[in-house]
Design an enzyme around this catalytic site. Structure first.
Site, PDB file in Angstrom:
ATOM      1  N   ASP A  41       0.837  -1.205   0.000  1.00 34.34           N
ATOM      2  CA  ASP A  41       0.000   0.000   0.000  1.00 34.34           C
ATOM      3  C   ASP A  41       0.876   1.261   0.000  1.00 34.34           C
ATOM      4  O   ASP A  41       0.669   2.186  -0.810  1.00 34.34           O
ATOM      5  CB  ASP A  41      -0.868  -0.050   1.265  1.00 34.34           C
ATOM      6  CG  ASP A  41      -2.163   0.727   1.132  1.00 34.34           C
ATOM      7  OD1 ASP A  41      -2.396   1.306   0.056  1.00 34.34           O
ATOM      8  OD2 ASP A  41      -2.931   0.749   2.113  1.00 34.34           O
ATOM      9  N   TYR A 130      -0.831  -8.182   7.854  1.00 37.36           N
ATOM     10  CA  TYR A 130      -2.024  -8.906   8.297  1.00 37.36           C
ATOM     11  C   TYR A 130      -1.746 -10.331   8.785  1.00 37.36           C
ATOM     12  O   TYR A 130      -2.655 -11.025   9.244  1.00 37.36           O
ATOM     13  CB  TYR A 130      -3.096  -8.895   7.201  1.00 37.36           C
ATOM     14  CG  TYR A 130      -3.863  -7.571   7.125  1.00 37.36           C
ATOM     15  CD1 TYR A 130      -3.573  -6.513   7.983  1.00 37.36           C
ATOM     16  CD2 TYR A 130      -4.882  -7.375   6.204  1.00 37.36           C
ATOM     17  CE1 TYR A 130      -4.266  -5.310   7.929  1.00 37.36           C
ATOM     18  CE2 TYR A 130      -5.589  -6.174   6.143  1.00 37.36           C
ATOM     19  CZ  TYR A 130      -5.275  -5.145   7.005  1.00 37.36           C
ATOM     20  OH  TYR A 130      -5.973  -3.955   6.951  1.00 37.36           O
TER      21      TYR A 130
HETATM   22  N1  AR6 Z   1       5.981  -5.516  -3.883  1.00 35.84           N
HETATM   23  C1  AR6 Z   1       5.591  -6.806  -3.742  1.00 35.84           C
HETATM   24  N2  AR6 Z   1       5.328  -7.371  -2.548  1.00 35.84           N
HETATM   25  C2  AR6 Z   1       5.474  -6.604  -1.443  1.00 35.84           C
HETATM   26  C3  AR6 Z   1       5.882  -5.244  -1.498  1.00 35.84           C
HETATM   27  C4  AR6 Z   1       6.135  -4.710  -2.786  1.00 35.84           C
HETATM   28  N3  AR6 Z   1       6.519  -3.446  -2.942  1.00 35.84           N
HETATM   29  N4  AR6 Z   1       5.921  -4.766  -0.230  1.00 35.84           N
HETATM   30  C5  AR6 Z   1       5.560  -5.777   0.592  1.00 35.84           C
HETATM   31  N5  AR6 Z   1       5.306  -6.887  -0.136  1.00 35.84           N
HETATM   32  P1  AR6 Z   1       1.441  -6.101   3.145  1.00 35.84           P
HETATM   33  P2  AR6 Z   1      -1.166  -7.135   4.051  1.00 35.84           P
HETATM   34  C6  AR6 Z   1       4.834  -8.216   0.314  1.00 35.84           C
HETATM   35  O1  AR6 Z   1       1.853  -5.812   4.542  1.00 35.84           O
HETATM   36  O2  AR6 Z   1      -0.536  -8.209   4.842  1.00 35.84           O
HETATM   37  C7  AR6 Z   1      -0.706  -2.018   4.924  1.00 35.84           C
HETATM   38  O3  AR6 Z   1      -0.313  -1.163   5.958  1.00 35.84           O
HETATM   39  C8  AR6 Z   1       5.000  -8.538   1.783  1.00 35.84           C
HETATM   40  O4  AR6 Z   1       6.276  -9.127   2.001  1.00 35.84           O
HETATM   41  O5  AR6 Z   1       1.727  -5.069   2.101  1.00 35.84           O
HETATM   42  O6  AR6 Z   1      -2.352  -7.474   3.180  1.00 35.84           O
HETATM   43  C9  AR6 Z   1      -2.116  -1.745   4.425  1.00 35.84           C
HETATM   44  O7  AR6 Z   1      -2.439  -0.360   4.506  1.00 35.84           O
HETATM   45  C10 AR6 Z   1       3.870  -9.519   2.021  1.00 35.84           C
HETATM   46  O8  AR6 Z   1       4.237 -10.840   1.652  1.00 35.84           O
HETATM   47  O9  AR6 Z   1      -0.168  -6.370   3.050  1.00 35.84           O
HETATM   48  C11 AR6 Z   1      -2.971  -2.571   5.346  1.00 35.84           C
HETATM   49  O10 AR6 Z   1      -3.278  -1.881   6.540  1.00 35.84           O
HETATM   50  C12 AR6 Z   1       2.779  -9.076   1.045  1.00 35.84           C
HETATM   51  O11 AR6 Z   1       3.418  -8.221   0.105  1.00 35.84           O
HETATM   52  C13 AR6 Z   1      -2.116  -3.769   5.635  1.00 35.84           C
HETATM   53  O12 AR6 Z   1      -0.754  -3.339   5.428  1.00 35.84           O
HETATM   54  C14 AR6 Z   1       1.623  -8.307   1.689  1.00 35.84           C
HETATM   55  O13 AR6 Z   1       2.109  -7.490   2.738  1.00 35.84           O
HETATM   56  C15 AR6 Z   1      -2.387  -4.911   4.699  1.00 35.84           C
HETATM   57  O14 AR6 Z   1      -1.589  -6.017   5.080  1.00 35.84           O
END
Ligand code: AR6
Length: 184
Positions: A41, A130
């Site tokens: 995000d 999450y």
């Molecule tokens: N590109 C690809 N994957 C990524 C990237 C990136 N730039 N950055 C992180 N990941 P998350 P969630 C991976 O936390 O668990 C936010 O604060 C990461 O390693 O982005 O759905 C939102 O505002 C992980 O495996 O999303 C919400 O409040 C995956 O992407 C909350 O986090 C998802 O991690 C959502 O949490």
């Protein structure tokens, strides 16, 4: 690793950064307030610029429920759209998390189809802030896509953009298992 269906739809797994992918739709791992945050995000809003948040505030003042997704334009990203998907917060697995995660993926695929997107890039929803365990989440992510391909011939390419080597390995293993079971 690539997986092709009989009618030439494709799932690809790559390690990388989701915001630099050149696709029709990039999926954001959002929260239900659509308030922005860290992880995917944060990266999407940083790189995409402020118009994305301006648009979601105007169009979706009540946010987006868990297990669903909403569409916006993509600002400076190399995509036509961002789909803001809200995956479940992991609470141990007995609070409907699998169904909600599946529904979030499916809603994004519906948005892709209804907005004529051929290519869509997903992060691994819910597996960062999450706390959803990656191996369970990878099975749900991939099986949702394979099931969708059995129902519809669009989108034609789904890209999973995994942030690190470990995530890529887990997704690879899950895809291998699903494909093997499918052909039994
Ligand atoms: N590109 C690809 N994957 C990524 C990237 C990136 N730039 N950055 C992180 N990941 P998350 P969630 C991976 O936390 O668990 C936010 O604060 C990461 O390693 O982005 O759905 C939102 O505002 C992980 O495996 O999303 C919400 O409040 C995956 O992407 C909350 O986090 C998802 O991690 C959502 O949490």
């Amino acid at each position: 690793m690539d997986y092709w269906t009989e009618n030439e739809q494709k799932i690809s797994l790559i390690q990388g950064e989701i915001t630099t992918q050149v696709v029709d739709a990039i999926v954001n791992a959002a929260n239900s307030q659509l308030a922005g945050g860290g992880g995917v995000d944060g990266a999407i809003h940083r790189r995409g610029g402020p118009t994305i948040m301006q648009e979601t505030r105007e169009r979706y003042p009540n946010g987006c429920p868990t297990g669903s997704a909403v569409i916006s334009s993509a600002g400076h990203l190399s995509a036509k759209y961002v789909f803001h998907a809200v995956g479940p917060i992991w609470q141990g697995g007995q609070a409907g998390e699998p169904e909600l995660l599946r529904a979030a993926y499916r809603r994004c695929l519906d948005l892709a189809r209804s907005n004529e997107c051929r290519t869509i890039a997903f992060p691994s929803l819910s597996t960062g802030a999450y706390g959803y365990p990656m191996s369970e989440a990878s099975r749900i992510a991939l099986s949702s896509c394979i099931a969708y391909f059995q129902e519809y011939d669009s989108p034609s390419e789904i890209l999973f953009v995994l942030f690190d080597e470990m995530a890529l390995e887990i997704f690879r293993g899950a895809l291998q298992t699903l494909v093997n079971n499918d052909s039994d």
